[in-house]
Motif scaffolding. Sequence first.
Motif, PDB file in Angstrom:
ATOM      1  N   GLU A  77       0.840  -1.192   0.000  1.00  0.00           N
ATOM      2  CA  GLU A  77       0.000   0.000   0.000  1.00  0.00           C
ATOM      3  C   GLU A  77       0.878   1.246   0.000  1.00  0.00           C
ATOM      4  O   GLU A  77       1.880   1.313   0.719  1.00  0.00           O
ATOM      5  CB  GLU A  77      -0.918   0.018   1.224  1.00  0.00           C
ATOM      6  N   ILE A  78       0.469   2.204  -0.825  1.00  0.00           N
ATOM      7  CA  ILE A  78       1.172   3.486  -0.881  1.00  0.00           C
ATOM      8  C   ILE A  78       0.147   4.605  -0.700  1.00  0.00           C
ATOM      9  O   ILE A  78      -1.055   4.409  -0.937  1.00  0.00           O
ATOM     10  CB  ILE A  78       1.924   3.673  -2.207  1.00  0.00           C
ATOM     11  N   ILE A  79       0.603   5.760  -0.271  1.00  0.00           N
ATOM     12  CA  ILE A  79      -0.241   6.942  -0.115  1.00  0.00           C
ATOM     13  C   ILE A  79       0.276   8.003  -1.076  1.00  0.00           C
ATOM     14  O   ILE A  79       1.445   8.398  -1.016  1.00  0.00           O
ATOM     15  CB  ILE A  79      -0.217   7.460   1.333  1.00  0.00           C
ATOM     16  N   THR A  80      -0.586   8.431  -1.970  1.00  0.00           N
ATOM     17  CA  THR A  80      -0.194   9.413  -2.978  1.00  0.00           C
ATOM     18  C   THR A  80      -0.110  10.807  -2.360  1.00  0.00           C
ATOM     19  O   THR A  80      -0.425  11.019  -1.186  1.00  0.00           O
ATOM     20  CB  THR A  80      -1.198   9.413  -4.139  1.00  0.00           C
ATOM     21  N   ARG A  81       0.301  11.764  -3.171  1.00  0.00           N
ATOM     22  CA  ARG A  81       0.461  13.135  -2.689  1.00  0.00           C
ATOM     23  C   ARG A  81      -0.867  13.747  -2.289  1.00  0.00           C
ATOM     24  O   ARG A  81      -0.914  14.591  -1.391  1.00  0.00           O
ATOM     25  CB  ARG A  81       1.145  13.983  -3.770  1.00  0.00           C
ATOM     26  N   ASP A  82      -1.966  13.331  -2.952  1.00  0.00           N
ATOM     27  CA  ASP A  82      -3.285  13.848  -2.582  1.00  0.00           C
ATOM     28  C   ASP A  82      -4.007  12.933  -1.597  1.00  0.00           C
ATOM     29  O   ASP A  82      -5.235  12.903  -1.548  1.00  0.00           O
ATOM     30  CB  ASP A  82      -4.136  14.063  -3.835  1.00  0.00           C
ATOM     31  N   ASN A  83      -3.230  12.151  -0.825  1.00  0.00           N
ATOM     32  CA  ASN A  83      -3.735  11.335   0.286  1.00  0.00           C
ATOM     33  C   ASN A  83      -4.698  10.239  -0.165  1.00  0.00           C
ATOM     34  O   ASN A  83      -5.654   9.912   0.538  1.00  0.00           O
ATOM     35  CB  ASN A  83      -4.420  12.216   1.345  1.00  0.00           C
ATOM     36  N   ALA A  84      -4.469   9.679  -1.329  1.00  0.00           N
ATOM     37  CA  ALA A  84      -5.236   8.523  -1.786  1.00  0.00           C
ATOM     38  C   ALA A  84      -4.407   7.267  -1.560  1.00  0.00           C
ATOM     39  O   ALA A  84      -3.201   7.245  -1.820  1.00  0.00           O
ATOM     40  CB  ALA A  84      -5.592   8.665  -3.265  1.00  0.00           C
ATOM     41  N   THR A  85      -5.061   6.202  -1.061  1.00  0.00           N
ATOM     42  CA  THR A  85      -4.372   4.957  -0.762  1.00  0.00           C
ATOM     43  C   THR A  85      -4.580   3.972  -1.908  1.00  0.00           C
ATOM     44  O   THR A  85      -5.716   3.758  -2.351  1.00  0.00           O
ATOM     45  CB  THR A  85      -4.895   4.345   0.541  1.00  0.00           C
ATOM     46  N   CYS A  86      -3.501   3.379  -2.361  1.00  0.00           N
ATOM     47  CA  CYS A  86      -3.557   2.425  -3.467  1.00  0.00           C
ATOM     48  C   CYS A  86      -2.672   1.226  -3.144  1.00  0.00           C
ATOM     49  O   CYS A  86      -1.686   1.334  -2.411  1.00  0.00           O
ATOM     50  CB  CYS A  86      -3.092   3.058  -4.785  1.00  0.00           C
ATOM     51  N   LYS A  87      -3.052   0.097  -3.715  1.00  0.00           N
ATOM     52  CA  LYS A  87      -2.224  -1.101  -3.647  1.00  0.00           C
ATOM     53  C   LYS A  87      -1.540  -1.295  -4.996  1.00  0.00           C
ATOM     54  O   LYS A  87      -2.207  -1.286  -6.029  1.00  0.00           O
ATOM     55  CB  LYS A  87      -3.072  -2.332  -3.321  1.00  0.00           C
ATOM     56  N   VAL A  88      -0.217  -1.467  -4.957  1.00  0.00           N
ATOM     57  CA  VAL A  88       0.543  -1.628  -6.188  1.00  0.00           C
ATOM     58  C   VAL A  88       1.473  -2.823  -6.048  1.00  0.00           C
ATOM     59  O   VAL A  88       1.903  -3.177  -4.950  1.00  0.00           O
ATOM     60  CB  VAL A  88       1.368  -0.357  -6.520  1.00  0.00           C
ATOM     61  N   ASP A  89       1.746  -3.439  -7.172  1.00  0.00           N
ATOM     62  CA  ASP A  89       2.767  -4.482  -7.232  1.00  0.00           C
ATOM     63  C   ASP A  89       3.497  -4.327  -8.550  1.00  0.00           C
ATOM     64  O   ASP A  89       3.061  -3.590  -9.441  1.00  0.00           O
ATOM     65  CB  ASP A  89       2.173  -5.879  -7.087  1.00  0.00           C
ATOM     66  N   GLY A  90       4.629  -5.012  -8.660  1.00  0.00           N
ATOM     67  CA  GLY A  90       5.436  -4.843  -9.861  1.00  0.00           C
ATOM     68  C   GLY A  90       6.368  -6.010 -10.083  1.00  0.00           C
ATOM     69  O   GLY A  90       6.258  -7.062  -9.445  1.00  0.00           O
ATOM     70  N   VAL A  91       7.295  -5.814 -10.986  1.00  0.00           N
ATOM     71  CA  VAL A  91       8.280  -6.827 -11.327  1.00  0.00           C
ATOM     72  C   VAL A  91       9.572  -6.118 -11.711  1.00  0.00           C
ATOM     73  O   VAL A  91       9.536  -5.040 -12.320  1.00  0.00           O
ATOM     74  CB  VAL A  91       7.764  -7.723 -12.481  1.00  0.00           C
ATOM     75  N   ALA A  92      10.692  -6.709 -11.319  1.00  0.00           N
ATOM     76  CA  ALA A  92      12.003  -6.132 -11.608  1.00  0.00           C
ATOM     77  C   ALA A  92      12.852  -7.164 -12.337  1.00  0.00           C
ATOM     78  O   ALA A  92      12.832  -8.357 -12.003  1.00  0.00           O
ATOM     79  CB  ALA A  92      12.686  -5.683 -10.323  1.00  0.00           C
ATOM     80  N   PHE A  93      13.610  -6.709 -13.324  1.00  0.00           N
ATOM     81  CA  PHE A  93      14.530  -7.545 -14.092  1.00  0.00           C
ATOM     82  C   PHE A  93      15.951  -7.066 -13.805  1.00  0.00           C
ATOM     83  O   PHE A  93      16.226  -5.863 -13.928  1.00  0.00           O
ATOM     84  CB  PHE A  93      14.235  -7.447 -15.589  1.00  0.00           C
ATOM     85  N   PHE A  94      16.820  -7.974 -13.436  1.00  0.00           N
ATOM     86  CA  PHE A  94      18.199  -7.588 -13.133  1.00  0.00           C
ATOM     87  C   PHE A  94      19.162  -8.640 -13.673  1.00  0.00           C
ATOM     88  O   PHE A  94      18.772  -9.782 -13.948  1.00  0.00           O
ATOM     89  CB  PHE A  94      18.402  -7.404 -11.628  1.00  0.00           C
ATOM     90  N   GLN A  95      20.426  -8.237 -13.798  1.00  0.00           N
ATOM     91  CA  GLN A  95      21.469  -9.130 -14.295  1.00  0.00           C
ATOM     92  C   GLN A  95      22.767  -8.829 -13.541  1.00  0.00           C
ATOM     93  O   GLN A  95      23.138  -7.657 -13.373  1.00  0.00           O
ATOM     94  CB  GLN A  95      21.682  -8.936 -15.792  1.00  0.00           C
ATOM     95  N   VAL A  96      23.441  -9.894 -13.101  1.00  0.00           N
ATOM     96  CA  VAL A  96      24.710  -9.758 -12.393  1.00  0.00           C
ATOM     97  C   VAL A  96      25.811  -9.560 -13.423  1.00  0.00           C
ATOM     98  O   VAL A  96      25.992 -10.379 -14.332  1.00  0.00           O
ATOM     99  CB  VAL A  96      24.986 -10.990 -11.518  1.00  0.00           C
ATOM    100  N   LEU A  97      26.545  -8.468 -13.292  1.00  0.00           N
ATOM    101  CA  LEU A  97      27.654  -8.175 -14.197  1.00  0.00           C
ATOM    102  C   LEU A  97      29.016  -8.518 -13.590  1.00  0.00           C
ATOM    103  O   LEU A  97      29.948  -8.865 -14.310  1.00  0.00           O
ATOM    104  CB  LEU A  97      27.627  -6.691 -14.601  1.00  0.00           C
TER     105      LEU A  97
END
Length: 331
Positions: A77-97
């Motif tokens: 859960e995150i709170i936006t600048r105008d005080n709205a609550t939202c649930k977000v999820d995501g995905v990250a891609f990474f590579q070891v160099l």
Amino acid sequence: MLFDGPEVVIVVFVLFVVLVLFAGIKTVPQGFNWTIERFGRYTRTLHPGLNLIVPFIDRVGAKMNMMEQVLDVPSQEIITRDNATCKVDGVAFFQVLDASRAAYEVSGLQNAILNITMTNIRTVMGSMDLDNLLSNRDEINTRLLHVVDAATEAWGVKITRVEIKDINPPADLVESMARQMKAERDKRASVLEAEGLRQAAILRAEGEKQAQVLQAEGRREAAFRDAEARERLAEAEAKATALVSEAVARGDVQALNYFVADKYTQALAQFAHSPNQKVLMLPVEASALIGSLGGITELARAAFGDGGGSGSGGAPAPRRRPTVPVTGPQE
């Protein structure tokens, strides 16, 4: 079969050599890098293929996956600048160099990447309004990628992509947004309808104006034609009057008789053709009209050079009996 003492030593030595060879040969699979530690200290990195190490002194420290990997970011859960609550999820891609830095600069690489990604999601998305949050996902992904990649560079890791999968506002907030969108669409529809009516009124007024201009031009042309016709008629009347006046001046009364009879006959014809008059009752005698016709006959005789007849007198008598005059020569 029993071995003697020297033979046992030889066999043990051969087995020891084989064990040493197997301990010193390392085969690294494609897509991986192994770190080598000597007495607990990192010395070098083994790349894919056949590699040799010092047995019993060197050992494999970490087996790092060098391929691009996917890391799911759990919902939060995150709170936006105008005080709205939202649930977000995501995905990250990474590579070891750099395998050595990824193995020894951070403890628990994937957990570290996951936590720093979640923290920056709250930071980036919390600085935006809800409307911008829902409509600017590309901007959010770009900012997240820049921030997380800069933070993980010291670990020898490259963040190739960070994507926000779902943004779920509360149900009541979604309903309010739907009502707002409907009101906005109704407003735009009303504006477009009013604009259409205004344009239609303008076009209608332009059409009426053009029609009035054309009608005015038509009336002007008709008036010009009528004036020209009246002018020609007046010229003809003036010429006829001048001719009659000349004939009277010469003593020819028959021309005046013809002129008066013609006007008299035209007046009666206009009364007879009136649309709201079916019976013509006038205080005149029909013998006057017949006398006028007789005068016209005498005038015609005089014009054709017939010297006989009733003479060259003036207009016919008003009390003459209504007889049709004879057109032939009289005795």
